[in-house]
Scaffold this motif. Structure first.
Motif, mmCIF file in Angstrom:
data_model
loop_
_atom_site.group_PDB
_atom_site.id
_atom_site.type_symbol
_atom_site.label_atom_id
_atom_site.label_comp_id
_atom_site.label_asym_id
_atom_site.label_seq_id
_atom_site.Cartn_x
_atom_site.Cartn_y
_atom_site.Cartn_z
ATOM 1 N N ALA A 44 -3.874 6.161 1.145
ATOM 2 C CA ALA A 44 -4.856 5.921 0.073
ATOM 3 C C ALA A 44 -4.915 7.066 -0.929
ATOM 4 O O ALA A 44 -5.850 7.140 -1.733
ATOM 5 N N ASP A 86 0.832 -1.206 0.000
ATOM 6 C CA ASP A 86 0.000 0.000 0.000
ATOM 7 C C ASP A 86 0.866 1.255 0.000
ATOM 8 O O ASP A 86 0.510 2.263 -0.620
ATOM 9 N N ARG A 97 -6.225 7.113 -5.022
ATOM 10 C CA ARG A 97 -7.278 6.139 -5.318
ATOM 11 C C ARG A 97 -8.590 6.881 -5.548
ATOM 12 O O ARG A 97 -8.773 8.007 -5.099
ATOM 13 N N SER A 98 -9.487 6.245 -6.241
ATOM 14 C CA SER A 98 -10.789 6.859 -6.500
ATOM 15 C C SER A 98 -11.589 6.894 -5.206
ATOM 16 O O SER A 98 -11.884 5.849 -4.621
ATOM 17 N N GLY A 99 -11.911 8.083 -4.739
ATOM 18 C CA GLY A 99 -12.664 8.220 -3.504
ATOM 19 C C GLY A 99 -11.923 9.069 -2.488
ATOM 20 O O GLY A 99 -10.813 9.547 -2.731
ATOM 21 N N ASN A 100 -12.551 9.247 -1.335
ATOM 22 C CA ASN A 100 -11.980 10.041 -0.248
ATOM 23 C C ASN A 100 -10.805 9.297 0.369
ATOM 24 O O ASN A 100 -10.966 8.205 0.910
ATOM 25 N N HIS A 101 -9.611 9.887 0.313
ATOM 26 C CA HIS A 101 -8.431 9.153 0.772
ATOM 27 C C HIS A 101 -8.449 8.933 2.280
ATOM 28 O O HIS A 101 -7.830 7.985 2.774
ATOM 29 N N SER A 107 -7.258 3.732 12.757
ATOM 30 C CA SER A 107 -8.267 3.908 11.714
ATOM 31 C C SER A 107 -9.042 5.207 11.925
ATOM 32 O O SER A 107 -9.301 5.957 10.972
ATOM 33 N N VAL A 151 -11.229 8.194 4.085
ATOM 34 C CA VAL A 151 -12.116 7.042 4.285
ATOM 35 C C VAL A 151 -11.424 5.756 3.839
ATOM 36 O O VAL A 151 -11.413 4.747 4.557
ATOM 37 N N LEU A 152 -10.829 5.798 2.654
ATOM 38 C CA LEU A 152 -10.156 4.608 2.130
ATOM 39 C C LEU A 152 -8.935 4.251 2.971
ATOM 40 O O LEU A 152 -8.642 3.072 3.191
ATOM 41 N N GLU A 184 -9.833 2.325 6.025
ATOM 42 C CA GLU A 184 -10.092 0.918 5.710
ATOM 43 C C GLU A 184 -8.785 0.143 5.538
ATOM 44 O O GLU A 184 -8.672 -1.007 5.971
ATOM 45 N N VAL A 185 -7.795 0.769 4.901
ATOM 46 C CA VAL A 185 -6.485 0.127 4.749
ATOM 47 C C VAL A 185 -5.880 -0.162 6.120
ATOM 48 O O VAL A 185 -5.299 -1.226 6.357
#
Length: 635
Positions: A565, A498, A568-572, A598, A574-575, A578-579
């Motif tokens: 994150a 990642d 990446r497509s989306g809110n980094h 988190s 939020v993503l 999750e990572v």
């Protein structure tokens, strides 16, 4: 996808008959070999970019049987042909996006121009038969960006006469009137060697020299004299001076290759670093090209190819930069990035803008330059310092770190032990460097680079490997240095995929000065500075509350993963949260620590958002913030 022209493998007849002298043999049919030798590569597969016979025929038509062509006609003719050649090169470059072809062809243009002018000057003035016109510097290497200086040397006989001076002045005034930026020197053979003895810069320029026009025998004598001088010198003295010059240059340009507006020529990981390796090759190994270094066993074929790819890409970027600015601009600023990225075929994809994908490619090329430098240093350490190692006192080595030992402050893996037999050693190496405040030996870093493919999912899931990594990250000693070394060597991104996704990722905005990975490493260093009190004056409140934090591990891991994150497509945020739920347990964090990490990543922009966008005097703002944070530990 970038559009790069694949060079044909056949040689043109006109290239074979070129009068240009060079100590370097024509490259073979392998395309990347030609990228290492731009001028020779251009001559091997292309027609001459200037028709010297046509130039001479036109000039002869202006002359009479008794008088040569007048100066204005000569200037007009040369300017017309030069402008046409440059326009043709520019058009071809925009079609091919191949900087290696452009710089080689441009050098060839200048060669033919100078040869034509030299021949015409011989008709105007006497003394030309006793001179030699030598290309030095970048022009000597056969590498000419659109607005590069043309560095030349007039090699003189021992006794200089007024006729020699008039000959040189006639040529120079024509070149200046053509609008060319000429860097010139005038020396005899003896003066050249004396100047090389006094100034390493002069010596370096002589390493790159080529004969262009005039008396070839004079150039041969000078070349032999330079080679004799080099043979008497200790290679390491020259190499260490060049590496010292490189380090000073890096400091002038920020000492990192990951600034958002890099200097393509002089910045860290730029073309000048590749030039330094070329000079070291010429001086230390008596080789005329990187290809010969492969034959000597210093570099592997794959490593030389990386050199060629990095050089070709950097030349392509630099040529675009010059043409865009219409001047010798070396700083790849935001505006230029926006213009050049689509020209190279980089489009928006996978959550990244085209310009960000372009700059990621740039930073990866710059990192390849750093890896190649380490490999060169390792080879020289092995080839030229064997005798020095024998007399070093035994206390400089630490034997209890088997299979590693510390040698003169640098961790080294025993020669008879392989990383691939136990890939966890790739992590152990850096853990030892962190624990003992040591560097990593260049030869071991070379072996690390070559063993990266062995660091697989089995090692990534190994509990001991993860504990070693966590120990580095949360060390009481500043982890920034060793983490950066892990990143530069490629181990970091390989061990934590990642993180590998954000390596060399640009943040195209005015708020960040570095790539995402470099920003993260610097943030970890700042966190350590706050913890130790080193930043008490700049961050007094943070320094005061730091000892009250319950979980250092959670804080350092959150700092590591806060931008994981990006791209990446989306809110980094939020993503990234999750990572963290996946990565933290792997690193050995507890369930509570994982939840904290988190949460911190999810809300790492919350405080700045409220501070800059909401009324802090409104009680509701404070209540809303407190309801999200919930505890002093999270705050």
């Amino acid at each position: 996808m970038t559009k790069i022209l694949d060079l044909p493998s056949s040689k043109s007849q006109s290239a074979k008959s070129s009068p240009i002298a060079s100590p370097v043999a024509m490259p073979d049919g392998i395309a990347w070999h030609r990228w290492l030798l731009p001028l020779q590569g251009a001559m091997a597969v292309n027609e001459p970019p200037l028709d010297r016979l046509a130039i001479e025929a036109e000039l002869d038509s202006y002359a009479t049987c008794k008088t040569p062509v007048n100066r204005s006609k000569l200037l007009s003719c040369l300017r017309t042909h030069l402008d046409q050649a440059k326009a043709s090169l520019c058009e071809s470059f925009y079609h091919s996006n191949d900087g290696a072809v452009y710089v080689g062809m441009h050098a060839w243009v200048i060669d033919i121009l100078l040869q034509s002018l030299y021949a015409q000057t011989q008709k105007q003035c006497v003394g030309g038969d006793e001179l030699a016109l030598i290309a030095v510097g970048g022009y000597g290497r056969g590498e000419m960006a659109p607005f590069s200086d043309i560095d030349i040397m007039f090699l003189m006989p021992k006794k200089v006469t007024e006729t020699h001076t008039k000959f040189i002045e006639f040529m120079l005034y024509i070149l200046w009137d053509l609008g060319l930026k000429i860097g010139h020197s005038t020396r005899s053979l003896t003066e050249s060697i004396d100047a090389a003895n006094d100034d390493q810069t002069v010596l370096t320029s002589l390493l790159e020299m080529r004969h262009v026009a005039g008396d070839n025998s004079m150039w041969v004598k000078l070349n032999r004299a330079v080679q004799r001088k080099i043979a008497k010198q200790k290679p390491l003295a020259y190499v260490e001076e060049k590496l010292g010059e490189r380090d000073l240059r890096h400091k002038r340009f920020g000492d990192t290759r990951y600034v958002v507006e890099p200097n393509v020529k002089d910045g860290k990981g730029g073309l000048r670093d590749l030039h330094s390796l070329f000079w070291i090759t010429k001086y230390a190994y008596r080789a005329n090209s990187i290809i010969e270094i492969v034959k000597k066993g210093v570099l592997r074929d794959a490593e030389a190819r990386k050199f060629a790819l990095a050089q070709r890409f950097l030349w392509t970027v630099r040529c675009h930069l010059h043409l865009h600015a219409d001047r010798p601009e070396e700083r790849l600023d935001f505006e230029a990035q926006m213009i050049i990225a689509p020209r190279l075929g980089f489009a928006d994809r996978g959550g990244l803008r085209g310009v960000e994908r372009f700059m990621k490619r740039y930073y990866l090329a710059a990192r390849s330059v750093g890896n190649l430098t380490r490999i060169f240093c390792a080879a020289m350490e092995t080839d030229f310092r064997k005798s020095l190692i024998d007399w070093r006192p035994d206390f400089l080595r630490t034997h209890e770190l088997d299979p590693f030992h510390i040698e003169s402050g640098r961790v080294r893996l025993a020669d008879d032990v392989l990383f691939r037999d136990a890939p966890i050693r790739l992590i152990e190496l850096f853990a030892i460097a962190q624990k003992h405040d040591a560097d990593v030996h260049p030869s071991t870093l070379q072996r690390v680079t070559r063993a990266l493919s062995t660091l697989d999912s089995k090692t990534r899931d190994d509990a001991q490997a993860n504990q070693l990594f966590l120990d580095i990250l949360t060390s009481r000693k500043n982890p920034e240095r060793v983490l950066r070394l892990m990143n530069e060597s490629g181990v970091f991104g390989r061990f934590l995929p990642d993180f590998g996704r954000i390596v060399a990722m640009m943040q195209f905005d005015m708020y960040h000065s570095y790539t995402v990975d470099e920003h993260t490493l610097k943030a970890i260093g700042i966190l350590h500075g706050i913890e130790t009190g080193a930043l008490r004056q700049a961050a007094p409140i943070a320094t005061e509350v730091m000892p009250e934090i319950g979980s250092r591990r959670a804080l350092y891991v959150a700092m590591l993963l806060h931008d994981i994150a990006k791209g990446r497509s989306g809110n980094h945020s939020v993503l990234g949260a999750e990572v963290a739920l996946v990565v933290c347990p792997r690193l050995g964090l507890s369930h509570e620590e994982t939840e904290t990490v988190s949460w911190l990543i999810l809300h790492h922009l919350l405080m700045s958002k409220i501070a800059f966008r909401y009324d802090l005097n409104d009680p509701q703002t404070i209540e809303d913030f407190a309801s999200i944070v919930q505890s002093p530990e999270r705050l």
